[in-house]
Design an enzyme around this catalytic site. Structure first.
Site, PDB file in Angstrom:
ATOM      1  N   ALA A 152      -3.370   7.451  -5.834  1.00  0.00           N
ATOM      2  CA  ALA A 152      -1.977   7.017  -5.771  1.00  0.00           C
ATOM      3  C   ALA A 152      -1.987   5.519  -6.064  1.00  0.00           C
ATOM      4  O   ALA A 152      -2.009   4.684  -5.159  1.00  0.00           O
ATOM      5  CB  ALA A 152      -1.388   7.311  -4.398  1.00  0.00           C
TER       6      ALA A 152
ATOM      7  N   ALA B 269       0.840  -1.196   0.000  1.00  0.00           N
ATOM      8  CA  ALA B 269       0.000   0.000   0.000  1.00  0.00           C
ATOM      9  C   ALA B 269       0.873   1.243   0.000  1.00  0.00           C
ATOM     10  O   ALA B 269       2.095   1.165  -0.136  1.00  0.00           O
ATOM     11  CB  ALA B 269      -0.925  -0.014   1.214  1.00  0.00           C
ATOM     12  N   ASN B 270       0.277   2.404   0.131  1.00  0.00           N
ATOM     13  CA  ASN B 270       1.040   3.647   0.242  1.00  0.00           C
ATOM     14  C   ASN B 270       0.278   4.620   1.136  1.00  0.00           C
ATOM     15  O   ASN B 270      -0.814   4.317   1.611  1.00  0.00           O
ATOM     16  CB  ASN B 270       1.318   4.248  -1.152  1.00  0.00           C
ATOM     17  CG  ASN B 270       0.039   4.614  -1.870  1.00  0.00           C
ATOM     18  OD1 ASN B 270      -0.699   5.491  -1.449  1.00  0.00           O
ATOM     19  ND2 ASN B 270      -0.239   3.913  -2.959  1.00  0.00           N
ATOM     20  N   ARG B 271       0.844   5.800   1.360  1.00  0.00           N
ATOM     21  CA  ARG B 271       0.325   6.717   2.378  1.00  0.00           C
ATOM     22  C   ARG B 271      -0.774   7.657   1.895  1.00  0.00           C
ATOM     23  O   ARG B 271      -1.130   8.593   2.595  1.00  0.00           O
ATOM     24  CB  ARG B 271       1.461   7.567   2.939  1.00  0.00           C
ATOM     25  CG  ARG B 271       2.516   6.766   3.661  1.00  0.00           C
ATOM     26  CD  ARG B 271       3.531   7.689   4.310  1.00  0.00           C
ATOM     27  NE  ARG B 271       4.720   6.972   4.740  1.00  0.00           N
ATOM     28  CZ  ARG B 271       4.775   6.229   5.843  1.00  0.00           C
ATOM     29  NH1 ARG B 271       3.725   6.139   6.629  1.00  0.00           N
ATOM     30  NH2 ARG B 271       5.890   5.591   6.149  1.00  0.00           N
ATOM     31  N   SER B 272      -1.294   7.446   0.708  1.00  0.00           N
ATOM     32  CA  SER B 272      -2.353   8.352   0.221  1.00  0.00           C
ATOM     33  C   SER B 272      -3.570   8.310   1.144  1.00  0.00           C
ATOM     34  O   SER B 272      -4.040   7.243   1.528  1.00  0.00           O
ATOM     35  CB  SER B 272      -2.778   7.936  -1.191  1.00  0.00           C
ATOM     36  OG  SER B 272      -3.960   8.599  -1.550  1.00  0.00           O
TER      37      SER B 272
END
Ligand code: C5P
Length: 224
Positions: A95, A29-32
């Protein structure tokens, strides 16, 4: 529903991160946060548009009056976006994970004592580049976002051309700016005509300005 400069128009927005499963319990995942995408949806709604918000997993409330489509992976996001076409304006604020596991394990991966593991990753489809391909289904205005930590405008210019987007909204997401996950942003709008440096403002204000600009730039003849 409010009447406004986008009444009768369909605005399609991607938002949030994507989750790419590795096995039944793990994902990339990512921090969006999805805040920018949700702000765009509210702004489009306020100008009278019909709004479809295709969102990855986020912790944000639904917006009344917005057609929310929830997805997890990049592939699901692409499918949902293609299903939602035609649209007059597409705003790709998600993102999207650049990679997914080459093969998702059906069972939880087990660790072996002391052994390192390497993951094989496959490239995900580029949703923005896909919808920007010229054709009858291409939205009249395709807008991408670029989050960079250096050479923000140069990268955004290159991205605009590489992806076939009409506009790129570029911002500096270095940790010190607090933009990623925050409520405020400072962007550069890269269009075919050049670059505009916008002052710092809230994500809601930026969204309102951007959608007002987008509404002005649409041709007056309705495509559908
Ligand atoms: O290449 P990069 O990820 O930096 O480009 C960012 C822009 O492209 C954003 O508008 C993002 O929503 C979009 N994008 C996409 N699908 C991908 C990767 C990025 O739509 N797989």
């Amino acid at each position: 529903k409010q009447k406004g400069p986008l009444t009768g128009r369909h605005v399609l927005i991607t938002s949030g991160p994507t989750h790419e499963p590795l096995d039944p319990v793990r994902y990339i995942a990512n921090r969006s946060s999805g805040k920018q995408g949700h702000a765009l949806a509210r702004a489009a709604l306020a100008l009278g548009a019909r709004v479809t918000l295709v969102s990855g997993p986020v912790n944000l409330p639904n917006i009344r009056g917005v057609n929310a489509v929830k997805v997890e992976t990049a592939q699901e996001m692409l499918d949902a976006v293609l299903d939602a076409l035609p649209a007059d304006i597409a705003l790709c604020a998600a993102a999207v994970a650049d990679w997914r596991a080459s093969a998702e394990a059906a069972q939880k991966l087990k660790k072996e004592r002391g052994a390192d593991v390497s993951l094989s990753l496959a490239q995900n489809p580029d949703i923005l580049a896909t919808i920007a391909i010229p054709g009858p289904q291409r939205p009249e205005l395709v807008i991408g976002f670029a989050a960079e930590t250096r050479n923000v405008v140069d990268h955004a210019r290159a991205k605009r051309r590489a992806k076939g987007a009409d506009w790129i909204v570029a911002n500096d997401v270095s940790a010190a700016t607090g933009i990623m996950g925050g409520d405020r942003t400072q962007v550069h709008l890269v269009t075919g005509a050049g670059v505009e440096d916008w002052p710092a403002m809230s994500k809601d204000e930026m969204a309102a300005r951007l959608l007002a600009r987008a509404a002005e730039s649409l041709s007056s003849v309705r495509s559908a």
